[in-house]
Design a protein around this motif. Structure first.
Motif, PDB file in Angstrom:
ATOM      1  N   ALA A 320      44.061  39.767  42.448  1.00 14.64           N
ATOM      2  CA  ALA A 320      44.296  38.693  43.412  1.00 14.64           C
ATOM      3  C   ALA A 320      44.409  39.256  44.833  1.00 14.64           C
ATOM      4  O   ALA A 320      43.857  38.700  45.790  1.00 14.64           O
ATOM      5  CB  ALA A 320      45.558  37.921  43.042  1.00 14.64           C
ATOM      6  N   VAL A 321      45.117  40.379  44.987  1.00 12.42           N
ATOM      7  CA  VAL A 321      45.264  40.990  46.306  1.00 12.42           C
ATOM      8  C   VAL A 321      43.923  41.563  46.786  1.00 12.42           C
ATOM      9  O   VAL A 321      43.554  41.430  47.960  1.00 12.42           O
ATOM     10  CB  VAL A 321      46.348  42.097  46.268  1.00 12.42           C
ATOM     11  CG1 VAL A 321      46.369  42.880  47.566  1.00 12.42           C
ATOM     12  CG2 VAL A 321      47.716  41.479  46.000  1.00 12.42           C
ATOM     13  N   GLU A 322      43.180  42.234  45.881  1.00 18.50           N
ATOM     14  CA  GLU A 322      41.866  42.761  46.253  1.00 18.50           C
ATOM     15  C   GLU A 322      40.933  41.631  46.685  1.00 18.50           C
ATOM     16  O   GLU A 322      40.193  41.753  47.665  1.00 18.50           O
ATOM     17  CB  GLU A 322      41.256  43.521  45.062  1.00 18.50           C
ATOM     18  CG  GLU A 322      41.916  44.862  44.771  1.00 18.50           C
ATOM     19  CD  GLU A 322      41.659  45.879  45.873  1.00 18.50           C
ATOM     20  OE1 GLU A 322      40.494  45.995  46.315  1.00 18.50           O
ATOM     21  OE2 GLU A 322      42.622  46.534  46.311  1.00 18.50           O
ATOM     22  N   PHE A 323      40.944  40.533  45.946  1.00 19.84           N
ATOM     23  CA  PHE A 323      40.098  39.378  46.270  1.00 19.84           C
ATOM     24  C   PHE A 323      40.470  38.809  47.635  1.00 19.84           C
ATOM     25  O   PHE A 323      39.602  38.513  48.465  1.00 19.84           O
ATOM     26  CB  PHE A 323      40.255  38.326  45.172  1.00 19.84           C
ATOM     27  CG  PHE A 323      39.562  37.024  45.453  1.00 19.84           C
ATOM     28  CD1 PHE A 323      38.199  36.980  45.688  1.00 19.84           C
ATOM     29  CD2 PHE A 323      40.283  35.845  45.486  1.00 19.84           C
ATOM     30  CE1 PHE A 323      37.554  35.781  45.945  1.00 19.84           C
ATOM     31  CE2 PHE A 323      39.656  34.640  45.746  1.00 19.84           C
ATOM     32  CZ  PHE A 323      38.286  34.605  45.975  1.00 19.84           C
ATOM     33  N   ARG A 324      41.776  38.705  47.890  1.00 25.55           N
ATOM     34  CA  ARG A 324      42.230  38.179  49.178  1.00 25.55           C
ATOM     35  C   ARG A 324      41.850  39.107  50.317  1.00 25.55           C
ATOM     36  O   ARG A 324      41.328  38.686  51.352  1.00 25.55           O
ATOM     37  CB  ARG A 324      43.751  37.986  49.142  1.00 25.55           C
ATOM     38  CG  ARG A 324      44.348  37.438  50.426  1.00 25.55           C
ATOM     39  CD  ARG A 324      45.853  37.662  50.467  1.00 25.55           C
ATOM     40  NE  ARG A 324      46.191  39.093  50.539  1.00 25.55           N
ATOM     41  CZ  ARG A 324      47.425  39.560  50.490  1.00 25.55           C
ATOM     42  NH1 ARG A 324      48.450  38.724  50.343  1.00 25.55           N
ATOM     43  NH2 ARG A 324      47.655  40.861  50.565  1.00 25.55           N
ATOM     44  N   ASP A 325      42.081  40.405  50.132  1.00 27.13           N
ATOM     45  CA  ASP A 325      41.879  41.357  51.219  1.00 27.13           C
ATOM     46  C   ASP A 325      40.405  41.646  51.509  1.00 27.13           C
ATOM     47  O   ASP A 325      40.080  42.183  52.574  1.00 27.13           O
ATOM     48  CB  ASP A 325      42.602  42.674  50.911  1.00 27.13           C
ATOM     49  CG  ASP A 325      44.118  42.501  50.942  1.00 27.13           C
ATOM     50  OD1 ASP A 325      44.572  41.444  51.422  1.00 27.13           O
ATOM     51  OD2 ASP A 325      44.826  43.404  50.469  1.00 27.13           O
ATOM     52  N   CYS A 326      39.504  41.309  50.573  1.00 26.48           N
ATOM     53  CA  CYS A 326      38.071  41.491  50.831  1.00 26.48           C
ATOM     54  C   CYS A 326      37.469  40.218  51.412  1.00 26.48           C
ATOM     55  O   CYS A 326      36.250  40.040  51.408  1.00 26.48           O
ATOM     56  CB  CYS A 326      37.326  41.921  49.578  1.00 26.48           C
ATOM     57  SG  CYS A 326      37.123  40.626  48.340  1.00 26.48           S
ATOM     58  N   GLY A 328      38.045  37.039  50.414  1.00 31.47           N
ATOM     59  CA  GLY A 328      37.774  35.959  49.466  1.00 31.47           C
ATOM     60  C   GLY A 328      36.336  35.942  49.002  1.00 31.47           C
ATOM     61  O   GLY A 328      35.791  34.873  48.684  1.00 31.47           O
ATOM     62  N   SER A 329      35.688  37.097  48.935  1.00 33.86           N
ATOM     63  CA  SER A 329      34.284  37.181  48.523  1.00 33.86           C
ATOM     64  C   SER A 329      34.175  37.133  47.001  1.00 33.86           C
ATOM     65  O   SER A 329      34.590  38.068  46.305  1.00 33.86           O
ATOM     66  CB  SER A 329      33.648  38.471  49.047  1.00 33.86           C
ATOM     67  OG  SER A 329      32.364  38.650  48.488  1.00 33.86           O
ATOM     68  N   LEU A 330      33.597  36.045  46.486  1.00 36.11           N
ATOM     69  CA  LEU A 330      33.409  35.940  45.035  1.00 36.11           C
ATOM     70  C   LEU A 330      32.384  36.952  44.536  1.00 36.11           C
ATOM     71  O   LEU A 330      32.499  37.457  43.417  1.00 36.11           O
ATOM     72  CB  LEU A 330      32.971  34.519  44.674  1.00 36.11           C
ATOM     73  CG  LEU A 330      34.070  33.448  44.742  1.00 36.11           C
ATOM     74  CD1 LEU A 330      33.470  32.060  44.608  1.00 36.11           C
ATOM     75  CD2 LEU A 330      35.100  33.672  43.640  1.00 36.11           C
ATOM     76  N   LYS A 331      31.389  37.274  45.349  1.00 34.69           N
ATOM     77  CA  LYS A 331      30.397  38.263  44.938  1.00 34.69           C
ATOM     78  C   LYS A 331      31.056  39.616  44.707  1.00 34.69           C
ATOM     79  O   LYS A 331      30.772  40.311  43.719  1.00 34.69           O
ATOM     80  CB  LYS A 331      29.301  38.375  45.995  1.00 34.69           C
ATOM     81  CG  LYS A 331      28.309  37.225  45.986  1.00 34.69           C
ATOM     82  CD  LYS A 331      27.152  37.499  46.934  1.00 34.69           C
ATOM     83  CE  LYS A 331      26.123  36.368  46.860  1.00 34.69           C
ATOM     84  NZ  LYS A 331      24.979  36.629  47.774  1.00 34.69           N
ATOM     85  N   ASP A 332      31.939  40.024  45.620  1.00 34.84           N
ATOM     86  CA  ASP A 332      32.628  41.298  45.448  1.00 34.84           C
ATOM     87  C   ASP A 332      33.512  41.281  44.209  1.00 34.84           C
ATOM     88  O   ASP A 332      33.616  42.279  43.488  1.00 34.84           O
ATOM     89  CB  ASP A 332      33.474  41.613  46.683  1.00 34.84           C
ATOM     90  CG  ASP A 332      32.616  41.992  47.884  1.00 34.84           C
ATOM     91  OD1 ASP A 332      31.419  42.267  47.690  1.00 34.84           O
ATOM     92  OD2 ASP A 332      33.145  41.996  49.015  1.00 34.84           O
ATOM     93  N   LEU A 333      34.158  40.132  43.948  1.00 32.14           N
ATOM     94  CA  LEU A 333      35.018  40.008  42.771  1.00 32.14           C
ATOM     95  C   LEU A 333      34.194  40.114  41.493  1.00 32.14           C
ATOM     96  O   LEU A 333      34.568  40.834  40.556  1.00 32.14           O
ATOM     97  CB  LEU A 333      35.783  38.685  42.821  1.00 32.14           C
ATOM     98  CG  LEU A 333      36.725  38.399  41.646  1.00 32.14           C
ATOM     99  CD1 LEU A 333      37.808  39.475  41.544  1.00 32.14           C
ATOM    100  CD2 LEU A 333      37.352  37.021  41.794  1.00 32.14           C
ATOM    101  N   HIS A 334      33.072  39.408  41.436  1.00 31.73           N
ATOM    102  CA  HIS A 334      32.195  39.501  40.265  1.00 31.73           C
ATOM    103  C   HIS A 334      31.714  40.935  40.069  1.00 31.73           C
ATOM    104  O   HIS A 334      31.723  41.464  38.942  1.00 31.73           O
ATOM    105  CB  HIS A 334      30.974  38.590  40.452  1.00 31.73           C
ATOM    106  CG  HIS A 334      31.265  37.136  40.258  1.00 31.73           C
ATOM    107  ND1 HIS A 334      31.764  36.628  39.082  1.00 31.73           N
ATOM    108  CD2 HIS A 334      31.105  36.078  41.085  1.00 31.73           C
ATOM    109  CE1 HIS A 334      31.906  35.317  39.189  1.00 31.73           C
ATOM    110  NE2 HIS A 334      31.520  34.953  40.405  1.00 31.73           N
ATOM    111  N   ARG A 335      31.296  41.563  41.155  1.00 31.66           N
ATOM    112  CA  ARG A 335      30.760  42.923  41.063  1.00 31.66           C
ATOM    113  C   ARG A 335      31.818  43.883  40.527  1.00 31.66           C
ATOM    114  O   ARG A 335      31.530  44.770  39.697  1.00 31.66           O
ATOM    115  CB  ARG A 335      30.257  43.368  42.441  1.00 31.66           C
ATOM    116  CG  ARG A 335      29.518  44.695  42.431  1.00 31.66           C
ATOM    117  CD  ARG A 335      29.046  45.088  43.825  1.00 31.66           C
ATOM    118  NE  ARG A 335      28.078  44.126  44.351  1.00 31.66           N
ATOM    119  CZ  ARG A 335      28.332  43.292  45.344  1.00 31.66           C
ATOM    120  NH1 ARG A 335      29.538  43.302  45.935  1.00 31.66           N
ATOM    121  NH2 ARG A 335      27.415  42.455  45.767  1.00 31.66           N
ATOM    122  N   MET A 336      33.045  43.744  41.000  1.00 36.07           N
ATOM    123  CA  MET A 336      34.137  44.620  40.556  1.00 36.07           C
ATOM    124  C   MET A 336      34.385  44.467  39.058  1.00 36.07           C
ATOM    125  O   MET A 336      34.587  45.457  38.339  1.00 36.07           O
ATOM    126  CB  MET A 336      35.406  44.275  41.342  1.00 36.07           C
ATOM    127  CG  MET A 336      36.560  45.247  41.127  1.00 36.07           C
ATOM    128  SD  MET A 336      38.077  44.660  41.931  1.00 36.07           S
ATOM    129  CE  MET A 336      37.480  44.298  43.581  1.00 36.07           C
TER     130      MET A 336
END
Length: 541
Positions: A320-326, A328-336
């Protein structure tokens, strides 16, 4: 009256403005046109055909006001004294049927329309002069669609007539107005093409808002109701959010006369605040559920006390923190997530894991997941080479709308599976909330009339039959076969290409040999149909 060399016969449709009946009223759905020297048509009967060599034995579409011409079968003039028109299927009318024509033209190669003014006989007729009577059929008068030129001529004649009755002062004012309109029209034509804008106004009526316009809609006052009784309003309440969170005040700092737009902005800022723990956790939990079939919290719609406990609370908070600090990029979240070792596991089980964690809550293996209904449909189109990846724009619909007496019916079975406009991605599908799509529903597509936090994932015989026999699947299997035929020279290469497109890998030698034998016996379309029904095609792992 005498024998004539008939070159062609032309039927001119009627137009009736009564009850908006319109053009082509009463034009027969099936008919035949004959010529003979015998008034009773007992001998020497010659048949006319249209330019497509048909005899009108199938239903004929309403022609509007377009004349319909037929000629002799062998393209030579027909000698005859009489022309007979027989309606073999009448046009439907409310509670009965009708046969109506405006004019019949019998064209002689040398003279022209020899039917003009000639007598007409019929078994019966509505004699309601001057509009309806037998003699109208050969009086040379019939309605015709106005051309652009004829419309301009009528407008010019009308303007000239109006000016002839106007005074000098009125004509001067009119000339000034015409010049002003011409100037405005020129300015409008000089403007660039407008962009499409999707906009909505504020609801006006008995609901929450009153007034119209961007600033005119004022929210009505909301009161605390004693025991929920609308007749016992208590103190007025102001816009706000949950008081259980301390990252922002529970009541929004807004002026008393704030409009609806200001209130919505305040709520949006509260939801997306960096320190709001609910938003970032909820989004991450949903994305995790999409990739693993189940979120950290099993109740995706309830991360509160009444919901389930997270299986990996520290990982949920970290993501949640990584998603917020990047940003709010869903692409980055999916990739991770998809690059993680957890996601890249196989779904193979083993006894020790099943004994300790049979539900796989701790993710010691990957979960076996079938593609969602929309993804299956898109994957079929991708394999056949027909998936339209165009982005944006209006959606597409896979149904035909029928209008019975009361409400519209959405007939999915009447849609054309070869309509290329429906080969776009499923995300652009027009969804009818009151009527589900049967094929998609059989594959556990969510009911659009209900809030669904997690879809069912079932296995049934209906799904197998739907994937095997649905018109969409049959059509795309044929297109799939056409594609691999173009892309491979031999049957062996075509089979290997089809397998790679559908499954993503080459078949084992034994499987390849079996598939080639199947294609030799049943053909490539049936082979492609089989490939699209394999578990390896519809399951992620």
């Amino acid at each position: 009256g005498q024998g004539t060399e008939i070159k062609q016969v032309t039927l001119l449709p009627c137009y009736d403005d009564f009850n908006s009946i319109g053009a082509g009223f009463g034009f027969p759905m099936r008919f035949k046109i004959e010529a003979s020297d015998d008034a009773e048509f007992d001998s020497d009967v010659r048949l006319f055909r249209d330019k497509y060599e048909s005899t009108f034995e199938s239903d004929f579409a309403n022609p509007g006001l377009q004349p319909f011409t037929v000629r002799a079968v062998d393209a030579k003039p027909i000698a005859g004294r009489f022309v007979r028109i027989t309606a073999t299927k009448l046009a439907p009318r409310q509670n009965d049927f009708i046969f109506a024509l405006a004019e019949v033209q019998v064209v002689d190669a040398a003279v022209g329309n020899v039917a003009l003014g000639r007598p007409v006989t019929s078994l019966d007729s509505i004699e309601a002069a001057p509009r309806w009577r037998r003699s109208n059929l050969t009086d040379g008068i019939a309605p015709a669609e106005a051309t652009k030129h004829s419309k301009l001529e009528l407008i010019a004649a009308r303007e000239q007539l109006l000016e002839s009755f106007a005074s000098d002062a009125d004509r001067s004012v009119r000339r000034q107005l015409v010049q002003s309109l011409e100037l405005v029209d020129a300015e409008l034509k000089a403007l660039p093409a407008p962009d499409a804008v999707y906009a909505a106004g504020i609801h006006q009526g008995s609901g929450t808002f009153v007034g119209t316009g961007a600033n005119g809609g004022k929210p009505r006052p909301i009161f605390l109701l004693a025991r929920g009784q609308v007749t016992q309003p208590g103190r007025a309440v102001s816009p706000g959010a949950l008081s259980a969170f301390s990252f922002q005040p529970a009541r929004f700092a807004l002026p008393n006369d704030s409009d609806e737009g200001q209130r919505r902005v305040a709520l949006a800022k509260w939801i997306t605040d960096r320190n709001n723990p609910l938003t970032w956790r909820s989004v991450v939990n949903r994305v995790w559920q999409y990739h693993f079939g189940r979120g950290f919290v099993g109740t995706a719609n309830d991360l509160g006390r009444n919901g389930g406990l997270p299986s990996h609370p520290e990982l949920l908070d970290w993501l949640a923190v990584e998603f917020r600090d990047c940003g709010g990029s869903l692409k980055d979240l999916h990739r991770m997530i998809v690059k993680s070792a957890t996601y890249r596991q196989t779904s193979d089980g083993h006894a020790d894991g099943e004994r300790v964690d049979s539900e796989n809550r701790l993710l010691w293996r990957q979960n076996r997941r079938r593609l969602e209904a929309e993804s299956i449909r898109d994957a079929v189109l991708a394999a056949s080479g027909n998936l339209d990846l165009k982005m944006g724009g209006p959606g597409w619909q896979d149904f035909v709308i029928e209008h019975p007496e009361h409400s519209p019916h959405y007939e999915y079975g009447l849609a054309d599976p070869d309509d290329k406009s429906t080969w776009r991605r499923s995300i652009y599908r027009f969804i009818v909330r009151s009527q589900t799509q049967p094929w998609m529903t059989s594959l556990d597509c969510a009911d659009p009339s209900m809030r669904v936090d997690k879809r069912n994932e079932s296995q049934s015989a209906i799904q197998a039959l739907a994937l095997l026999n649905n018109g969409f699947m049959l059509s795309q299997a044929k297109h799939f076969a056409d594609r691999v035929t173009r892309e491979g020279e031999t049957l062996s290469v075509q089979v290997d290409r089809a397998y790679r497109l559908a499954i993503g890998s080459s078949p084992l030698k034994a499987d390849h040999e079996a598939l080639v034998r199947f294609a030799e016996e049943h053909g490539l379309p049936y082979l492609c149909r089989v490939l699209l029904n394999l578990n390896a095609f519809t399951f992620v792992d």
